[in-house]
Structures are given as C-alpha cells and as structure tokens.
Design a protein around this motif. Structure first.
Motif, PDB file in Angstrom:
ATOM      1  N   SER A   4       0.977  -0.859  -0.017  1.00 53.09           N
ATOM      2  CA  SER A   4      -0.130   0.306   0.084  1.00 53.09           C
ATOM      3  C   SER A   4       1.312   1.125  -0.255  1.00 53.09           C
ATOM      4  O   SER A   4       1.969   0.878   0.198  1.00 53.09           O
ATOM      5  CB  SER A   4      -0.741  -0.003   1.116  1.00 53.09           C
ATOM      6  OG  SER A   4      -0.216   0.191   2.608  1.00 53.09           O
ATOM      7  N   ASP A   5       0.477   1.933   0.199  1.00 53.66           N
ATOM      8  CA  ASP A   5       1.021   3.545   0.013  1.00 53.66           C
ATOM      9  C   ASP A   5       1.864   4.106   1.779  1.00 53.66           C
ATOM     10  O   ASP A   5       2.938   4.824   1.504  1.00 53.66           O
ATOM     11  CB  ASP A   5       0.138   5.074  -0.200  1.00 53.66           C
ATOM     12  CG  ASP A   5      -0.348   5.074  -1.748  1.00 53.66           C
ATOM     13  OD1 ASP A   5       0.621   4.094  -2.781  1.00 53.66           O
ATOM     14  OD2 ASP A   5      -1.084   4.890  -2.345  1.00 53.66           O
ATOM     15  N   TYR A   6       1.445   3.319   2.556  1.00 54.37           N
ATOM     16  CA  TYR A   6       1.206   3.185   3.530  1.00 54.37           C
ATOM     17  C   TYR A   6       2.845   2.744   4.284  1.00 54.37           C
ATOM     18  O   TYR A   6       3.086   2.121   5.871  1.00 54.37           O
ATOM     19  CB  TYR A   6       0.466   2.936   4.735  1.00 54.37           C
ATOM     20  CG  TYR A   6      -0.535   4.489   4.326  1.00 54.37           C
ATOM     21  CD1 TYR A   6      -0.171   5.461   5.070  1.00 54.37           C
ATOM     22  CD2 TYR A   6      -2.049   3.629   4.244  1.00 54.37           C
ATOM     23  CE1 TYR A   6      -1.301   6.660   4.451  1.00 54.37           C
ATOM     24  CE2 TYR A   6      -2.302   4.688   3.612  1.00 54.37           C
ATOM     25  CZ  TYR A   6      -2.593   5.946   3.743  1.00 54.37           C
ATOM     26  OH  TYR A   6      -3.557   6.900   3.236  1.00 54.37           O
ATOM     27  N   PRO A  70       8.359  -0.157   5.605  1.00 52.30           N
ATOM     28  CA  PRO A  70       7.757   1.153   4.661  1.00 52.30           C
ATOM     29  C   PRO A  70       7.483   1.130   3.363  1.00 52.30           C
ATOM     30  O   PRO A  70       8.377   0.462   2.171  1.00 52.30           O
ATOM     31  CB  PRO A  70       8.778   2.778   4.869  1.00 52.30           C
ATOM     32  CG  PRO A  70       9.964   1.959   6.146  1.00 52.30           C
ATOM     33  CD  PRO A  70       9.589   0.540   5.943  1.00 52.30           C
ATOM     34  N   ALA A  71       7.059   2.051   2.244  1.00 54.86           N
ATOM     35  CA  ALA A  71       6.599   2.046   1.349  1.00 54.86           C
ATOM     36  C   ALA A  71       7.754   2.772   0.930  1.00 54.86           C
ATOM     37  O   ALA A  71       8.507   3.820   1.133  1.00 54.86           O
ATOM     38  CB  ALA A  71       5.286   2.955   0.900  1.00 54.86           C
ATOM     39  N   LYS A  73       9.584   5.045  -1.994  1.00 50.08           N
ATOM     40  CA  LYS A  73       8.601   6.705  -2.320  1.00 50.08           C
ATOM     41  C   LYS A  73       9.101   6.535  -4.598  1.00 50.08           C
ATOM     42  O   LYS A  73      10.882   6.204  -3.743  1.00 50.08           O
ATOM     43  CB  LYS A  73       9.388   7.836  -1.308  1.00 50.08           C
ATOM     44  CG  LYS A  73       8.336   7.168  -0.416  1.00 50.08           C
ATOM     45  CD  LYS A  73       6.999   8.117  -0.270  1.00 50.08           C
ATOM     46  CE  LYS A  73       6.452   7.764   1.173  1.00 50.08           C
ATOM     47  NZ  LYS A  73       5.024   8.370   1.658  1.00 50.08           N
TER      48      LYS A  73
END
Length: 73
Positions: A4-6, A70-71, A73
């Motif tokens: 996910s984005d999170y 973490p995602a 970036k």
C-alpha cells in the motif's frame, strides 16, 4: 503481504520457527491454533491476529514477530 502507500507489516513467523526448532504442527498445538492459521501467518495472508499466543509459545517479543516495511517512494 499487501502493498500500500503506507507500507506493510511483515510477519516473520517462518524465521522464528526456524530458530526455535519447533515445527508448525507443534506450534499450532502449543498455541491452540489451526495449522491453516499458521500457514496464513507464514504466508502473510492473515485476516485476524492471535499474536499473544504465538509470542508466549515462542518466548519472543512482538517486535521479533512483526516488522514494519515502509512504502518505497
């Protein structure tokens, strides 16, 4: 694992099982869980958590079992 984005929460049960010397069957019996539940944890496809039982049987802390990734970036 679900991306996910999170980021994700990774369950490191396979790693703990390997270092503990317990089989999935023995852990399922001691933690009073179905083997299918354990497989879902090992495959990171769980829908409900029973972490206290796993930590008690494996004599580990929650941070030994879970890892936040973490995602990217």
């Amino acid at each position: 694992m679900i991306d996910s984005d999170y980021g994700i929460i990774k369950i490191k049960l396979d790693e703990l099982l390997e270092t503990s010397g317990l089989s999935k069957n023995k852990l399922a019996h001691k933690a009073e869980m179905q083997r299918s539940q354990l497989n879902a944890y090992c495959n990171n496809t769980i829908t409900r958590l029973v972490l206290a039982r796993l930590c008690t049987v494996l004599e580990c802390r929650i941070e030994d079992l879970l890892e936040f990734v973490p995602a990217e970036k």
